[in-house]
Scaffold this active site. Structure first.
Site, mmCIF file in Angstrom:
data_model
loop_
_atom_site.group_PDB
_atom_site.id
_atom_site.type_symbol
_atom_site.label_atom_id
_atom_site.label_comp_id
_atom_site.label_asym_id
_atom_site.label_seq_id
_atom_site.Cartn_x
_atom_site.Cartn_y
_atom_site.Cartn_z
ATOM 1 C CG ASP A 1 18.929 21.501 9.800
ATOM 2 O OD1 ASP A 1 18.204 21.381 8.793
ATOM 3 O OD2 ASP A 1 19.300 20.529 10.493
ATOM 4 C CB ALA B 1 12.869 21.130 11.764
ATOM 5 C CE1 TYR C 1 5.790 12.980 9.849
ATOM 6 C CE2 TYR C 1 4.161 11.882 8.479
ATOM 7 C CZ TYR C 1 5.097 12.888 8.664
ATOM 8 O OH TYR C 1 5.311 13.783 7.656
ATOM 9 N N GLY D 1 -0.049 -0.165 7.723
ATOM 10 C CA GLY D 1 -0.429 1.253 7.750
ATOM 11 C C GLY D 1 -0.427 1.940 6.400
ATOM 12 C CG ASP D 2 2.177 1.423 3.046
ATOM 13 O OD1 ASP D 2 2.485 2.511 3.570
ATOM 14 O OD2 ASP D 2 3.009 0.651 2.544
HETATM 15 O O1 LIG Z 1 10.807 -0.340 -0.777
HETATM 16 C C1 LIG Z 1 9.666 0.090 -0.941
HETATM 17 C C2 LIG Z 1 9.280 1.393 -0.522
HETATM 18 C C3 LIG Z 1 7.967 1.779 -0.719
HETATM 19 N N1 LIG Z 1 7.067 0.964 -1.312
HETATM 20 C C4 LIG Z 1 5.688 1.424 -1.544
HETATM 21 O O2 LIG Z 1 5.757 2.623 -2.285
HETATM 22 C C5 LIG Z 1 4.721 3.527 -1.895
HETATM 23 C C6 LIG Z 1 5.354 4.816 -1.456
HETATM 24 O O3 LIG Z 1 6.096 4.587 -0.265
HETATM 25 P P1 LIG Z 1 7.030 5.696 0.418
HETATM 26 O O4 LIG Z 1 7.623 5.077 1.644
HETATM 27 O O5 LIG Z 1 7.935 6.266 -0.605
HETATM 28 O O6 LIG Z 1 5.991 6.851 0.767
HETATM 29 P P2 LIG Z 1 4.725 6.812 1.728
HETATM 30 O O7 LIG Z 1 3.534 7.095 0.861
HETATM 31 O O8 LIG Z 1 4.670 5.623 2.586
HETATM 32 O O9 LIG Z 1 5.140 7.980 2.685
HETATM 33 C C7 LIG Z 1 4.785 9.321 2.535
HETATM 34 O O10 LIG Z 1 3.783 9.542 3.473
HETATM 35 C C8 LIG Z 1 4.181 9.257 4.818
HETATM 36 C C9 LIG Z 1 2.994 9.497 5.693
HETATM 37 O O11 LIG Z 1 1.938 8.655 5.350
HETATM 38 C C10 LIG Z 1 5.359 10.116 5.233
HETATM 39 O O12 LIG Z 1 4.980 11.478 5.226
HETATM 40 C C11 LIG Z 1 6.490 9.899 4.253
HETATM 41 O O13 LIG Z 1 7.607 10.725 4.596
HETATM 42 C C12 LIG Z 1 6.011 10.198 2.851
HETATM 43 O O14 LIG Z 1 6.998 9.965 1.891
HETATM 44 C C13 LIG Z 1 3.970 2.821 -0.768
HETATM 45 O O15 LIG Z 1 2.844 2.224 -1.308
HETATM 46 C C14 LIG Z 1 4.945 1.748 -0.272
HETATM 47 O O16 LIG Z 1 4.296 0.619 0.255
HETATM 48 C C15 LIG Z 1 7.428 -0.310 -1.738
HETATM 49 O O17 LIG Z 1 6.610 -1.054 -2.273
HETATM 50 N N2 LIG Z 1 8.718 -0.702 -1.540
#
Ligand SMILES: O=c1ccn([C@@H]2O[C@H](COP(=O)(O)OP(=O)(O)O[C@H]3O[C@H](CO)[C@H](O)[C@H](O)[C@H]3O)[C@@H](O)[C@H]2O)c(=O)[nH]1
Length: 333
Positions: A30, A73, A140, A284-285
């Site tokens: 690491d 990593a 990503y 992008g969500d």
């Molecule tokens: O403060 C916050 C944080 C998140 N969310 C929501 O909670 C859900 C989960 O969000 P995260 O950021 O925890 O996780 P993601 O699904 O966006 O991300 C996951 O998928 C990503 C790729 O799409 C990356 O791999 C990332 O590391 C992995 O945790 C999403 O709908 C996001 O919009 C909120 O409403 N408020």
């Protein structure tokens, strides 16, 4: 001996602990750019070095009798990957190429690769199966999909044997409370909520309330990090025993929870009330990402055993004892 690249990070450190608990010898590699030396189990050998450095890798593979590699990593922030794609292609793709080249040069052919649900892009399916075509929508996701394609080509041409594991939402912590999630900045939902409930953030913001889901907030498949790393050990054992090779598997639970449901669970487990702001969508969500993990069960016999409550309980145990992550040595209870 198993080489764990990124073994000082969140998921890697949990893999190291479980491998050691199950009797494997482990060497961790690491660069500590986002990982934490304190997260590395003292029973493992620790080597600090750069994945992109052929010299560092050559030294590592010459010194230790490595049979298999787990490669955790990577840079993982979707938003950052859009504004700084070079960083993502350089580290997640180019450095991984260097790793593959050095592995093959040393005759090491077994690899578990950390992939992601982001390879599916914006799927409309209710439950995602591995056959769904990859269609990543950000650098990503593309970096991870590129590596999966490189692995396919290298298996054909050079006899590499790999398993790619596509993670859904990893969360929770080891029950010892000694290792857990510590990202800077922290953007993941569960740690953000728990940091707020600890008084470290003023409020939480829900990103979007008008999604086509029952309560209007996004649905995700949260998988306990210990279940997730257990799947890596199932996969590594199968690779070493020649029972599997060159496959991609989803790692999730098959159950989705909305952002609101996750907040409710955090309130229930901690007994505290959150201040919630309902905000705009985050770019992008996808509305809903839920994995079918049927393939992982059918082929390798793995099944997750922890639910959302276990995830939040173990994460809470970690966060309240390490409110500032690994830098905090005060150990609050
Ligand atoms: O403060 C916050 C944080 C998140 N969310 C929501 O909670 C859900 C989960 O969000 P995260 O950021 O925890 O996780 P993601 O699904 O966006 O991300 C996951 O998928 C990503 C790729 O799409 C990356 O791999 C990332 O590391 C992995 O945790 C999403 O709908 C996001 O919009 C909120 O409403 N408020």
């Amino acid at each position: 001996m198993i080489l764990v690249i990124g073994g000082a990070g969140y998921i890697g450190s949990h893999a190291v602990k479980l491998l050691l608990d199950q009797g494997y010898q482990v060497v961790v590699f690491d660069n500590l750019s986002t990982g934490h030396q304190e997260a590395v189990d003292p029973r493992a050998v620790f080597v600090q070095g750069e994945l992109g450095s052929r010299t560092d890798l050559d030294h590592l593979f010459s010194k230790y009798p490595i049979e298999g590699v787990m490669h955790f990593a990577a840079h993982i922030q979707v938003g950052e990957s859009v504004t700084d794609p070079f960083k993502y292609y350089e580290n997640n793709v180019a450095s991984t190429l260097t790793l593959l080249s050095v592995m093959l040069q040393h005759g090491v052919k077994k690899l578990i690769f950390s992939s992601t649900a982001a390879v599916y892009g914006l799927p409309e399916e209710d439950v995602i199966q591995e056959e769904l075509p990859a269609n990543p929508i950000n650098p990503y996701g593309r970096s991870k999909w590129m590596v999966e394609q490189i692995l396919q080509d290298f298996s054909y041409a050079y006899g590499l044997e790999y398993v790619a594991l596509r993670y859904f939402n990893a969360a929770g912590a080891d029950q010892s409370g000694k290792i857990g999630e510590d990202h800077d900045p922290e953007t993941h939902l569960i740690p953000v909520i728990l940091q707020h409930l600890l008084g470290l953030r003023e409020k939480i913001t829900v990103f979007g309330t008008d999604y086509p889901t029952p309560d209007g907030t996004c649905i995700r498949d949260y998988i306990h990090v210990v279940d997730l790393v257990e799947a890596h050990i199932y996969a590594m054992r199968a690779l070493l025993d020649n029972r599997v090779k060159n496959e991609a598997f989803n790692l999730g639970t098959g159950h989705g929870y909305s952002v609101k449901e996750v907040i409710d669970m955090c309130e229930k487990v901690t007994g505290k009330k959150a201040t919630v702001e309902y905000g705009a969508r985050r770019e992008g969500d996808p509305p809903k990402l839920v994995a079918s993990s049927e393939k992982m069960h059918r082929v390798l016999g793995w099944k997750p055993t922890h639910n959302l409550e276990d995830i939040v309980r173990t994460a809470w145990n970690w966060h309240r004892n390490h409110p500032n992550g690994y830098v905090d040595k005060r150990h609050h209870v």
